[in-house]
Motif scaffolding. Structure first.
Motif, PDB file in Angstrom:
ATOM      1  N   VAL A 158       7.586   7.343  -5.565  1.00 54.49           N
ATOM      2  CA  VAL A 158       7.414   5.913  -5.837  1.00 54.49           C
ATOM      3  C   VAL A 158       8.462   5.105  -5.069  1.00 54.49           C
ATOM      4  CG1 VAL A 158       6.414   6.378  -8.104  1.00 54.49           C
ATOM      5  CG2 VAL A 158       8.887   5.992  -7.897  1.00 54.49           C
ATOM      6  N   HIS A 159       8.309   3.807  -5.087  1.00 52.65           N
ATOM      7  CA  HIS A 159       9.232   2.953  -4.329  1.00 52.65           C
ATOM      8  C   HIS A 159      10.674   3.150  -4.775  1.00 52.65           C
ATOM      9  CE1 HIS A 159       6.628   0.516  -1.761  1.00 52.65           C
ATOM     10  NE2 HIS A 159       5.714   0.642  -2.704  1.00 52.65           N
TER      11      HIS A 159
ATOM     12  N   LEU B  96       3.381   3.642  -6.522  1.00 53.26           N
ATOM     13  CA  LEU B  96       3.321   4.694  -5.511  1.00 53.26           C
ATOM     14  C   LEU B  96       3.666   4.137  -4.134  1.00 53.26           C
ATOM     15  CD1 LEU B  96       2.580   7.662  -4.814  1.00 53.26           C
ATOM     16  CD2 LEU B  96       0.247   6.847  -4.391  1.00 53.26           C
ATOM     17  N   ALA B  97       4.587   4.809  -3.459  1.00 55.78           N
ATOM     18  CA  ALA B  97       4.986   4.400  -2.104  1.00 55.78           C
ATOM     19  C   ALA B  97       4.501   5.391  -1.056  1.00 55.78           C
ATOM     20  CB  ALA B  97       6.508   4.261  -2.019  1.00 55.78           C
TER      21      ALA B  97
ATOM     22  N   THR C 145       0.847  -1.187   0.000  1.00 56.42           N
ATOM     23  CA  THR C 145       0.000   0.000   0.000  1.00 56.42           C
ATOM     24  C   THR C 145       0.890   1.247   0.000  1.00 56.42           C
ATOM     25  OG1 THR C 145      -0.175  -0.230   2.412  1.00 56.42           O
ATOM     26  CG2 THR C 145      -1.979  -1.113   1.087  1.00 56.42           C
ATOM     27  N   ALA C 146       0.291   2.442   0.066  1.00 49.37           N
ATOM     28  CA  ALA C 146       1.071   3.671   0.000  1.00 49.37           C
ATOM     29  C   ALA C 146       0.744   4.555   1.196  1.00 49.37           C
ATOM     30  CB  ALA C 146       0.776   4.421  -1.293  1.00 49.37           C
ATOM     31  N   ALA C 147       1.767   5.182   1.761  1.00 50.79           N
ATOM     32  CA  ALA C 147       1.579   6.018   2.949  1.00 50.79           C
ATOM     33  C   ALA C 147       1.242   7.452   2.562  1.00 50.79           C
ATOM     34  CB  ALA C 147       2.840   6.007   3.799  1.00 50.79           C
TER      35      ALA C 147
ATOM     36  N   ARG D 239       7.288  11.713  -9.213  1.00 53.17           N
ATOM     37  CA  ARG D 239       6.604  11.398 -10.468  1.00 53.17           C
ATOM     38  C   ARG D 239       5.447  12.360 -10.712  1.00 53.17           C
ATOM     39  NH1 ARG D 239      10.789   9.008  -9.816  1.00 53.17           N
ATOM     40  NH2 ARG D 239      11.213   6.881 -10.572  1.00 53.17           N
ATOM     41  N   GLY D 240       5.392  13.448  -9.942  1.00 50.10           N
ATOM     42  CA  GLY D 240       4.382  14.470 -10.173  1.00 50.10           C
ATOM     43  C   GLY D 240       3.613  14.802  -8.911  1.00 50.10           C
ATOM     44  N   TYR D 241       2.761  15.834  -9.012  1.00 51.74           N
ATOM     45  CA  TYR D 241       1.868  16.211  -7.926  1.00 51.74           C
ATOM     46  C   TYR D 241       0.550  15.456  -8.085  1.00 51.74           C
ATOM     47  CZ  TYR D 241       5.042  20.150  -7.094  1.00 51.74           C
ATOM     48  OH  TYR D 241       6.143  20.937  -6.815  1.00 51.74           O
TER      49      TYR D 241
END
Length: 628
Positions: A219-220, A200-201, A100-102, A447-449
């Protein structure tokens, strides 16, 4: 191919991969230390407790499995709203290992902005430190239909009941995770192996000095790159003990976890700022990351104590401080010119004497083992940098942004240069645009907003070059120097460009009482300044100058203090061009702080906020202004 290049190019897909490898390689080595209430001791007594990598893995896997048991899928967001503590790290690693992503949320963020971040990120679950953090979430629960779960670090006597939101304690989540792993023993290994580099991390929302915060998509691979780059640059070593107090919701603190997992070093974690001075001799760190404000406060505190002692002791301190700066500055000049820090014999002898009288005590206050302290988020006054370098506590300035997953340049321990932010980390490219703006390219770049393609296009070119908004230069040896924020540069009504941070930095270097200073002058006839004073430094001065018994506000508004600060202003003005000089200043009745929205959580001044709040004070300084 060099070994550093090989390590960078062969880096794992994620920190989750690194974590499982680290646990397998050194399961019984110490990983973390954290304070807990001492058993059978006086109320409030604490002791430090350790976790091995194997013990850490047991909890991290249980947390990760607990998230999977809640039905969370890869890249779905799990927020963390807490101060810096061991549970923050365990939760973050658990989020990563679940795939998952924080979503990082500063604990000082108000309820309205917390709700905005949770809604914009689409967070489905949130770790909260305590009931106070949970209350900020529930205050706007009706606007967060996608948020299903909240996990409390500090268990209450009765777990709160919130309509539409399942509230668990961290222990309950770990119990669910343990049960899930009994049924699916390979669940975490499977989840980690499925992680891709560009997955996405983390979403970290810029605390920015203007406007709504923007969610930075890291990202990771950003974190994996940070981990390996910190290792090959020598910033972190396997045997290091790192004292971590920085906010983990900030990219700087977050990135340090990645490097620690890679190297297998130790982190002692305690985010209570009021415990830093107490903790340092207990932890005895070899490395520590900090913000310039901490070193400024330490220096001001040392100078204030010496001044209060008066007589010979103060004269010895003044002499030792000058020797420290001269020794470090001369050594650096020799290093640039000849490749060696060799200094004249007479200065070496003075330095040795000063070391026995003064510097040893300063190093002891930092624990006695510190080989370097990384500093970022703002510029450190050069004189303060030289002082600590000469005292044997090198402050290694670095540079990075949320958008670059923290550091992109850093000063190496064996070749640091005060006044610069070091060389680019291996794998990162730096370019200076025609207008002086620093451009960056490398694996650590975002990788962007999140949900903001137009804002992304403003700063991120199609070929990967990121526009930092900072002005700087690169010297012949590859060291980067930041001269100002592009948006902070202003022009006086006389057409002269002013770099306010340069003037502010000079003032901080000469005035031991200053806390914050803002130079004003955009479109004006001349420069003025708003100044706040460090209470711990100015109050002892006041007591020794017939101002004892007065409140802080009374002291800073007194004619005596105005005259004191006037002296430092004139001292700085003497080294400036006429159009740069501070013609008038005002000492504010209180310091700037996060609670009033004047500082970001990383302690950067929000200039527009301060200028709006003290607009009348500023206008008073320009009443009857004539062309200067």
């Amino acid at each position: 191919m060099s070994s550093a290049q090989y390590l960078l190019e062969s880096r794992p897909h994620s920190v989750a991969h690194l974590f499982l490898s680290r646990v397998e390689a050194t399961p019984d080595r110490e990983a973390y230390r954290h304070p807990v209430a001492a058993d059978h001791s006086a109320p409030g007594a604490e002791e430090w407790r350790s976790l091995t990598w194997a013990q850490t893995a047991e909890r991290v896997k249980a947390i990760a499995a607990g998230l999977l048991s809640l039905g969370l899928r890869p890249e779905e967001r799990v927020a963390i709203s807490s101060s810096t503590r061991i549970e923050w790290i365990l939760a973050d690693l658990g989020v990563m290992c679940a795939g998952t992503a924080a979503t990082a949320v500063y604990p000082s963020t108000n309820a309205e902005e917390t709700a905005y971040i949770l809604a914009d990120s689409g967070s489905r679950a949130i770790f909260v430190e305590n009931a106070a953090q949970l209350a900020k979430v529930t205050a706007h629960a009706e606007g967060l239909p996608g948020l299903d779960h909240a996990i409390l670090f500090d268990a209450e006597t009765d777990t709160p009941r919130v309509k539409g939101l399942e509230v668990l304690t961290l222990a309950e989540l770990e119990e669910r995770g343990a049960a899930y792993l009994r049924e699916h023993p390979d669940a975490i290994d499977t989840a980690v192996q499925a992680i891709e580099r560009d997955q996405l991390a983390t979403l970290i929302y810029t605390s920015g000095t203007t406007g709504r915060p923007k969610g930075v998509r890291l990202v990771h691979d950003c974190w994996s790159y940070q981990a390996v780059a910190q290792e090959v640059s020598g910033l972190l070593l396997p045997d290091d003990v790192q004292f971590l107090w920085l906010p983990l919701s900030h990219v700087f603190g977050n990135a340090l976890i990645s490097g620690q997992v890679r190297t297998g070093s130790v982190i002692a974690v305690d985010g209570r700022v009021d415990r830093i001075v107490t903790n340092l001799p207990l932890v005895r760190p070899t490395v520590m990351a900090s913000a310039p404000r901490i070193f400024e406060k330490v220096y001001n505190g040392i100078a204030a104590r010496a001044r209060a002692e008066g007589g010979a002791k103060y004269k010895i301190f003044q002499w030792a401080a000058k020797v420290a700066r001269d020794y470090a500055r001369t050594g650096q000049e020799q290093l640039v010119a000849t490749g060696s820090r060799k200094v004249p014999l007479s200065l070496t002898v003075q330095h040795a004497v000063a070391d026995k009288l003064v510097y040893g005590k300063i190093r002891a206050a930092f624990g006695g083992e510190l080989r370097g302290s990384a500093s970022g988020s703002a510029a450190l006054a050069a004189d303060i940098g030289y002082f600590f370098a000469g005292a044997g506590v090198p402050v290694l300035e670095g540079y990075g942004l949320t958008e670059t997953s923290a550091a992109v340049t850093v000063n190496p321990v064996d070749d640091f240069r005060v006044g610069t932010v070091g060389r680019p980390l291996p794998g990162t490219e730096v370019r200076i645009a025609e207008d002086g703006e620093i451009l960056l390219k490398g694996p650590g770049v975002m990788r962007g907003y999140h949900n903001l393609p137009e804002k992304t296009a403003e700063v991120l070119e199609s070929d990967g070059w990121f526009h930092t908004g900072d002005i700087g230069e690169v010297d012949k040896d590859g060291f980067v120097r930041i001269t100002d924020r592009k948006k902070d540069l202003f022009k006086t009504s006389g057409g002269k460009y002013i770099a306010p941070t340069e003037i502010e930095s000079r003032f901080k270097a000469v005035c031991p009482y200053v806390s914050n200073i803002l130079v004003i002058g955009n479109g004006r006839n001349y420069c003025t300044a708003l100044i706040t004073l460090d209470e711990s430094a100015i109050m002892p001065w006041a007591a020794s100058h017939d101002l004892g018994g007065r409140s802080y506000a009374e002291v800073v508004s007194s004619p005596e203090v105005h005259a004191l600060i006037e002296g430092f202003v004139q001292r700085v003005n003497g080294d400036l061009q006429r159009w740069q000089t501070i013609k008038k200043f005002s000492v504010l009745p209180r310091d700037l702080d996060v609670e009033h929205g004047e500082l970001t959580p990383s302690l950067k001044v929000k200039r527009p906020v301060v200028e709006r709040e003290y607009a009348e004070v500023i206008e008073t300084m320009y009443e009857g202004a004539r062309e200067a």
